[in-house]
Enzyme design. Structure first.
Site, mmCIF file in Angstrom:
data_model
loop_
_atom_site.group_PDB
_atom_site.id
_atom_site.type_symbol
_atom_site.label_atom_id
_atom_site.label_comp_id
_atom_site.label_asym_id
_atom_site.label_seq_id
_atom_site.Cartn_x
_atom_site.Cartn_y
_atom_site.Cartn_z
ATOM 1 N N HIS A 1 -27.532 -29.566 -8.203
ATOM 2 C CA HIS A 1 -25.877 -29.183 -9.256
ATOM 3 C C HIS A 1 -25.523 -29.784 -9.591
ATOM 4 C CE1 HIS A 1 -26.549 -25.680 -12.527
ATOM 5 N NE2 HIS A 1 -24.879 -25.052 -11.944
ATOM 6 N N GLU A 2 -24.697 -28.993 -8.093
ATOM 7 C CA GLU A 2 -23.079 -29.776 -8.685
ATOM 8 C C GLU A 2 -22.245 -31.277 -8.564
ATOM 9 O OE1 GLU A 2 -21.396 -27.001 -8.730
ATOM 10 O OE2 GLU A 2 -22.780 -25.508 -7.635
#
Ligand code: ZN
Length: 498
Positions: A263-264
C-alpha cells in the site's frame, strides 16, 4: 518563453515548498527515530518551519505575481497549471483570517482530549460540546473560502480539488444498491477461509527481507527512498528523489507489513513518478488524496491480493517462512481475501471498506450543513451501520467514536479513501485494456510495465488535470462504480461460491 515574472513566481513557490519538505522530514524523523526527550523541541521546530511555509505561501509578493501572470495568460500548459493551482492554494490560505486559524488550532487540541476521554468511556456525549464548537468554526472556514451548493464542498476541496459532494453522492448511491446485497451474499456463503493461516509465526527479519523483495519487483527505487519502522504506517515524500515509507511488523500477523508496504509502496511509486523537473510546483505534485489512494490500493489490492501475483511469489514466500510450508496456495489466497462485515473501518477488507466510508459520508454532509444535530450522530450512525453493513455497534467506541479525524477538524477527508478504491478499479481496468498481457506479466512477476503505464498516464502529469478530468482522460469516464463492482464480482464470486 516563460516571462521574468514567471521565473520569480516559480522561485517563490519552490521556496515555500522546500519549507514543506523540511517539515515532512522532521515529521518522518519524529515517527521513526527521534529519541523520546526530543518531542518538545521538535514541536517548536515543526511550528517554526510551518510558520515560514505559511508566511511565504500567503505573501503579498506572491499575490502580486499571480495577478500579473493571470493577465499575461500564458497558454503553456506548465505555466497555466502552476498559476491555476497556486492561485487555488493561495486563495484558500489568505481567505481564512489568522484569528480563525488560531482558534481552530486551540479547539482542535481540546477536541482531541475530549475525543480520547469520550472514546475511553464510550460516551459520545462527552465529545458533543467541543465537536459542535469545531464544526461551527469549520463552517466559518467554508464560508470564507466560498461554496455554491453546500459548505461541505469547500472543506472537501482541501483534499479533493474539483470534486463535489453531490457528484460523489450519485456514485455512492448507485454503488450502495449493488454492494450491500453483494456483501450480504458473501456473509451467507457456505465457504469461509481458515484465518489461522495469517497468524502463523513469521520472523520479522524475514518479513523485512521479503517485503523489500516485493517493493523491488514493484520497481520502488531504493536509491530514491527507504523503509523504516513506525507505529502507524505512512509514506512521506520530500521529493521524487527522497521518498520515505514506514511499516509495522508483527511476528504473528504478517499481513500488516506485507500489504501495508505494498500500500505505502503504491503511494511511494506515485511520489517517485512525479516529474523531478517540476519539484516544488503544482506540476510536480500529486493530484489529490483520492488519486493518491488509488495508487496505493491498486498495488495493495488489485495486484497484491490477486491470485496471479501469488502464483509468482508464493514459492518465495514459503521458502522465507517455514511455518507456511504446508499451506496450499488456494488456502492462502482465500485467507488474504477474507470478507466479513465488522465495526472498525481500519480493519475492514477491500469489499466492506467502502461501506464504512459511505456511512461516514452520509453523516458528514448533514453534520456540516447543520441539518443533523451533533447529539443525534450515534443514533444515525448505528442505523446506517445496520443498513449498510448489517450489524449494529454495541457502543459508541466501536461506532461513531472509533476515528480521531473529526477531532482533528478533518471533514470531507473520509470520502477520498473510497474515491481511491473506485479510481483504482477504473485505472486497473484501463491498464488491462491498454496492455492485454498485463495479468500474465503479473503472473511472471514482471511489474515494471504496469509501473510504467501508471507513471506515463498518471504520475508524470502532476496537477495538470483535476481528478475527474484525469480519470476521464485515462479511463474514458469520470468517477464510476462499475469497474469496482465488476472487479469485486469477478474475484469474490468464485472465491465464495456465490
Ligand atoms: Zn493510503
Amino acid at each position: 518563453m516563460p516571462s521574468e515574472t514567471y521565473g520569480k513566481f516559480v522561485s517563490l513557490t519552490k521556496d515555500y515548498a522546500i519549507a514543506g519538505q523540511i517539515g515532512g522530514l522532521l515529521g518522518w524523523d519524529q515517527e521513526t527515530c527521534m529519541p523520546e526527550k526530543g518531542a518538545a523541541d521538535r514541536s517548536n521546530q515543526l511550528a517554526f518551519i510551518a510558520g515560514i511555509e505559511h508566511e511565504r505561501q500567503t505573501s503579498a509578493e506572491l499575490g502580486n505575481l499571480l495577478d500579473k501572470l493571470e493577465q499575461e495568460a500564458d497558454e503553456d500548459v506548465v505555466v497555466a497549471t502552476n498559476v491555476r493551482e497556486t492561485r487555488r492554494e493561495y486563495d484558500r490560505a489568505i481567505r481564512v483570517p489568522t484569528d480563525l486559524v488560531k482558534e481552530i488550532a486551540r479547539v482542535t487540541s481540546l477536541a482531541q482530549d475530549a475525543w480520547r476521554k469520550a472514546r475511553a468511556e464510550s460516551n459520545f456525549a462527552l465529545f458533543v460540546p467541543t465537536l459542535e464548537r469545531l464544526l461551527d468554526l469549520k463552517r466559518q472556514v467554508a464560508d470564507k473560502i466560498g461554496w455554491k451548493t453546500e459548505p461541505f464542498d469547500a472543506l472537501m476541496d482541501e483534499y479533493e480539488p474539483g470534486t463535489k459532494a453531490a457528484d460523489v453522492q450519485v456514485v455512492f448511491d448507485r454503488l450502495k444498491t449493488k454492494l450491500v446485497p453483494f456483501v450480504a451474499a458473501i456473509k451467507d456463503a457456505p465457504r469461509r477461509p481458515d484465518l489461522s493461516i495469517l497468524k502463523r509465526p513469521c520472523p520479522i527479519e524475514q518479513q523485512k527481507a521479503f517485503t523489500r523483495r516485493v517493493l523491488e519487483a514493484m520497481q520502488f527505487d531504493f536509491k530514491a527512498g527507504r523503509v523504516d519502522t513506525s507505529t502507524h504506517p505512512f509514506c512521506s515524500g520530500a521529493t521524487p528523489n527522497d521518498v520515505r515509507l514506514t511499516s509495522r511488523y508483527f511476528e504473528d500477523y504478517f499481513p500488516a507489513s506485507l500489504f501495508g508496504l505494498m500500500h505505502e509502496g503504491g503511494h511511494g511509486l506515485y511520489e517517485q513518478g512525479l516529474d523531478a523537473a517540476h519539484v516544488g510546483t503544482p506540476m510536480g505534485s500529486s493530484v489529490s488524496l483520492g488519486i493518491h489512494e488509488s495508487q496505493s490500493r491498486l498495488w495493495e489490492n488489485q495486484v497484491g491480493r490477486s491470485r496471479a501475483f501469488w502464483e509468482r511469489f508464493y514459492g518465495e514466500f514459503q521458502a522465507a517462512f517455514a511455518s507456511m510450508a504446508d499451506v496450499p496456495l488456494d488456502d492462502f489466497y482465500f485467507a488474504i481475501n477474507n470478507v466479513k462485515p465488522s465495526f472498525i473501518r481500519v480493519e475492514a477488507d477491500e469489499v466492506t471498506y467502502g461501506l464504512h466510508i459511505m456511512l461516514r459520508f452520509a453523516i458528514e454532509r448533514p453534520m456540516i450543513a447543520g441539518t443533523l444535530a451533533v447529539r443525534d450522530i450515534p443514533e444515525k450512525w448505528n442505523a446506517l451501520s445496520q443498513e449498510l453493513l448489517g450489524i449494529t455497534p454495541s457502543n459508541d467506541a466501536e461506532g461513531c467514536l472509533q476515528d480521531i479525524h473529526w477531532a482533528f477538524g478533518m471533514y470531507g477527508y473520509f470520502p477520498t479513501y473510497q474515491l481511491g478504491n473506485l479510481y483504482s478499479a477504473q485505472f486497473f481496468a484501463a491498464a488491462k485494456r491498454a496492455m492485454p498481457g498485463l495479468e500474465d506479466q503479473i503472473r511472471r512477476g514482471e511489474l515494471a510495465p504496469l509501473r510504467e503505464w501508471l507513471r506515463e498516464n498518471i504520475h508524470r502529469h502532476g496537477k495538470r488535470y483535476r481528478a475527474p478530468e484525469l480519470a476521464k482522460l485515462v479511463t474514458g469516464s469520470t468517477l464510476a462504480d462499475e469497474p469496482y463492482m465488476e472487479y469485486l464480482e469477478a474475484k469474490y464470486k468464485p472465491l465464495y461460491g456465490i
